[in-house]
Design an enzyme around this catalytic site. Structure first.
Site, PDB file in Angstrom:
ATOM      1  N   ASN A  43       0.879  -1.165   0.000  1.00 24.92           N
ATOM      2  CA  ASN A  43       0.000   0.000   0.000  1.00 24.92           C
ATOM      3  C   ASN A  43       0.925   1.225   0.000  1.00 24.92           C
ATOM      4  O   ASN A  43       1.493   1.580   1.024  1.00 24.92           O
ATOM      5  CB  ASN A  43      -0.871  -0.039   1.258  1.00 24.92           C
ATOM      6  CG  ASN A  43      -1.872   1.109   1.301  1.00 24.92           C
ATOM      7  OD1 ASN A  43      -1.846   2.000   0.447  1.00 24.92           O
ATOM      8  ND2 ASN A  43      -2.734   1.099   2.296  1.00 24.92           N
TER       9      ASN A  43
ATOM     10  N   ARG B 177      -2.554  -2.144  -3.449  1.00 24.84           N
ATOM     11  CA  ARG B 177      -3.740  -1.315  -3.357  1.00 24.84           C
ATOM     12  C   ARG B 177      -3.595  -0.209  -4.399  1.00 24.84           C
ATOM     13  O   ARG B 177      -2.627   0.564  -4.368  1.00 24.84           O
ATOM     14  CB  ARG B 177      -3.822  -0.689  -1.975  1.00 24.84           C
ATOM     15  CG  ARG B 177      -5.006   0.194  -1.839  1.00 24.84           C
ATOM     16  CD  ARG B 177      -5.075   0.812  -0.478  1.00 24.84           C
ATOM     17  NE  ARG B 177      -6.406   1.322  -0.254  1.00 24.84           N
ATOM     18  CZ  ARG B 177      -6.863   1.690   0.917  1.00 24.84           C
ATOM     19  NH1 ARG B 177      -6.104   1.586   1.982  1.00 24.84           N
ATOM     20  NH2 ARG B 177      -8.084   2.141   1.037  1.00 24.84           N
TER      21      ARG B 177
ATOM     22  N   HIS C 281     -12.801   3.230  -0.869  1.00 25.95           N
ATOM     23  CA  HIS C 281     -12.826   2.292   0.274  1.00 25.95           C
ATOM     24  C   HIS C 281     -13.442   0.949  -0.126  1.00 25.95           C
ATOM     25  O   HIS C 281     -13.939   0.199   0.719  1.00 25.95           O
ATOM     26  CB  HIS C 281     -13.605   2.870   1.477  1.00 25.95           C
ATOM     27  CG  HIS C 281     -12.874   3.950   2.202  1.00 25.95           C
ATOM     28  ND1 HIS C 281     -13.501   5.071   2.698  1.00 25.95           N
ATOM     29  CD2 HIS C 281     -11.568   4.099   2.519  1.00 25.95           C
ATOM     30  CE1 HIS C 281     -12.609   5.862   3.292  1.00 25.95           C
ATOM     31  NE2 HIS C 281     -11.431   5.301   3.178  1.00 25.95           N
TER      32      HIS C 281
ATOM     33  N   ARG D   9     -10.231  16.205   5.562  1.00 22.70           N
ATOM     34  CA  ARG D   9     -10.988  16.502   4.335  1.00 22.70           C
ATOM     35  C   ARG D   9     -12.382  16.992   4.684  1.00 22.70           C
ATOM     36  O   ARG D   9     -12.981  16.544   5.657  1.00 22.70           O
ATOM     37  CB  ARG D   9     -11.091  15.253   3.453  1.00 22.70           C
ATOM     38  CG  ARG D   9      -9.793  14.911   2.766  1.00 22.70           C
ATOM     39  CD  ARG D   9      -9.905  13.595   2.016  1.00 22.70           C
ATOM     40  NE  ARG D   9      -9.125  12.559   2.648  1.00 22.70           N
ATOM     41  CZ  ARG D   9      -9.196  11.263   2.378  1.00 22.70           C
ATOM     42  NH1 ARG D   9     -10.024  10.830   1.452  1.00 22.70           N
ATOM     43  NH2 ARG D   9      -8.449  10.394   3.014  1.00 22.70           N
TER      44      ARG D   9
ATOM     45  N   GLU E 234      -8.356  -4.616   4.985  1.00 17.10           N
ATOM     46  CA  GLU E 234      -8.110  -4.360   3.562  1.00 17.10           C
ATOM     47  C   GLU E 234      -6.905  -5.150   3.055  1.00 17.10           C
ATOM     48  O   GLU E 234      -6.900  -5.598   1.903  1.00 17.10           O
ATOM     49  CB  GLU E 234      -7.890  -2.856   3.352  1.00 17.10           C
ATOM     50  CG  GLU E 234      -9.182  -2.073   3.548  1.00 17.10           C
ATOM     51  CD  GLU E 234      -8.959  -0.609   3.912  1.00 17.10           C
ATOM     52  OE1 GLU E 234      -8.440  -0.349   5.016  1.00 17.10           O
ATOM     53  OE2 GLU E 234      -9.290   0.260   3.101  1.00 17.10           O
TER      54      GLU E 234
END
Ligand code: ADP
Length: 396
Positions: free
Chosen positions: A9, A94, A182, A242, A380
């Site tokens: 990742n 990823r 996601h 964010r 994940e």
């Protein structure tokens, strides 16, 4: 001896990695994990065994600034030693954006890499780093199979309506649409649901992935039906830094009257807003929950309020709600946030079990509650390992 799958990742300044052992007939098993941080400043390598025991911690020295290439080089060399006789089957990455083209994980070749490069403008803060890691691994180990696993792929199942902006058709056709992100987390949860609760698996579920990045996804019988993130990972919920959903008129105002340009807006919306912007204290939910500052409380209030609003919207998209699910850092670890959300949507048939919620679930609704609420840890990395194994095919 079991073979190994490397999961990568890559971010702008770090390369996170995990190694899973691939045993016939069972789920890949985490062997170790770690990261190289400070890729362009003071690179530092650390690794831990699945048990948490420290395996390595080392400054990568004054040869500094290895970037993704140097990091991949170092990591693959370290793994060769570490894995002994085990064979590295593949590296699964990823990759944030698969666009409309990639609705499933894909083995990377030159044509795939070119197609993924074309998506850089859609995710300029993430995609270049993901692709840099793929190129770096290819340079060090050209024979190693690499698989790209996408954060968008799960959402390609959404109906057209859920993906469309009300923009002129030519812009929609040019790719200005809602992609959702996601997806690796949501797919993992969707895959877990059948072993948790039959009704949640086959019914109308809303998963709230509440981490530094936060989003929610409506899942109908295991498939993505709608999500709060859209064209970019900015939309929807307020996040650590964010802003989440914002009236686009605000952006026009800032451009026209506050002298901001695109770079200034990007900094504001991605890095200075959300929990950090509202609280003026921290992007970290733990720090805000521990604070007595009124602005910290405002940030938490807004976070909860927006989750509640989106839960209503996603339940409407599904035509009802059978099971909300909380996951990721805040979703898994902050019972106070879960309790506030569940109480606010009691009208959707959620009866919270306070002690189960304090204990962390997995079921946090009372027995007999019309809708059942859950806490499920996401994974994940395991999802990427599973997808990588699947992409390698059964015939290896
Ligand atoms: P990322 O999106 O970077 O993977 P995580 O899923 O790890 O992020 O979530 C990070 C968030 O989870 C942070 O806001 C952190 O404060 C929050 N968090 C972690 N543990 C707790 C806790 N015990 N209570 C409240 N918030 C927590």
């Amino acid at each position: 001896m079991a073979d190994a799958i490397l999961v990568l990742n890559a971010g702008s300044s770090s390369l996170k990695f995990s190694v899973f052992l691939d045993r016939e007939g069972s789920a890949p098993q985490l062997e170790l994990r770690g990261q190289i941080e400070g890729l362009f400043t003071k690179p530092r390598f650390s690794a831990r065994a699945a048990s948490g025991a420290r395996l390595a911690e080392e400054d990568l020295g004054s040869a500094a600034q290895p970037g993704h290439e140097g990091a991949a080089h170092f990591l693959l060399g370290w793994l060769e030693q570490r894995l002994g006789g085990r064979r590295l089957l593949a590296a699964g990455h990823r990759v944030v954006h698969g666009g409309r083209e990639f609705s499933a994980p894909v083995r990377v070749n030159a044509a795939v890499l070119t197609a993924l490069e074309r998506l850089v403008p859609l995710a300029p803060l993430h995609q270049p780093h993901n692709l840099a890691a793929i190129r770096a691994v290819a340079a060090r180990a050209p024979e190693l199979t690499q698989v790209a696993c996408f954060d968008t792929a799960f959402h390609t199942a959404q109906p057209q309506l859920a993906q469309a902006f009300a923009l002129p058709r030519r812009l929609t056709e040019a790719g200005l649409r809602r992609y959702g992100f996601h997806g690796l987390s949501y797919e993992y949860i969707a895959q877990m649901l059948p072993s948790i609760d039959a009704r949640a698996a086959s019914g109308r579920t809303v998963v709230a992935h509440l981490g530094n990045g936060a989003s929610m996804c409506a899942i109908a019988a295991g498939k993505s039906a709608a999500s709060t993130m859209g064209f970019t990972a900015l939309d929807g919920l307020p996040m650590g830094t964010r802003c989440g959903a914002i009236d686009p008129g605000v952006l026009l105002y800032l451009l026209e009257h506050e002298g901001m340009d695109a770079r200034g807006l990007e900094k504001l919306l991605y890095h200075e807003s959300g929990l950090l912007g509202v609280s003026g204290i921290s992007s970290d939910m733990r720090a805000l929950l521990d604070s007595r500052d009124a602005h910290a409380a405002d940030a938490v209030d807004l976070f909860v309020y927006r989750i509640v609003r989106e839960l209503g919207s996603l339940a409407a998209a599904l035509g009802g709600l059978d099971a909300p699910v909380f996951t990721a850092g805040i979703g898994e670890n902050a019972p106070a946030i879960r309790a506030r959300v569940c109480r606010a949507v009691a009208w959707l048939g959620i009866e919270l079990d306070d002690s189960a919620n304090s204990a962390g679930g997995p079921r946090i609704s009372r027995s007999g509650s019309p809708a059942s609420a859950w806490v499920l840890p996401t994974n994940e990395e395991l999802m990427i390992a599973l997808q990588t194994r699947a992409a390698l095919g059964a015939g290896r």
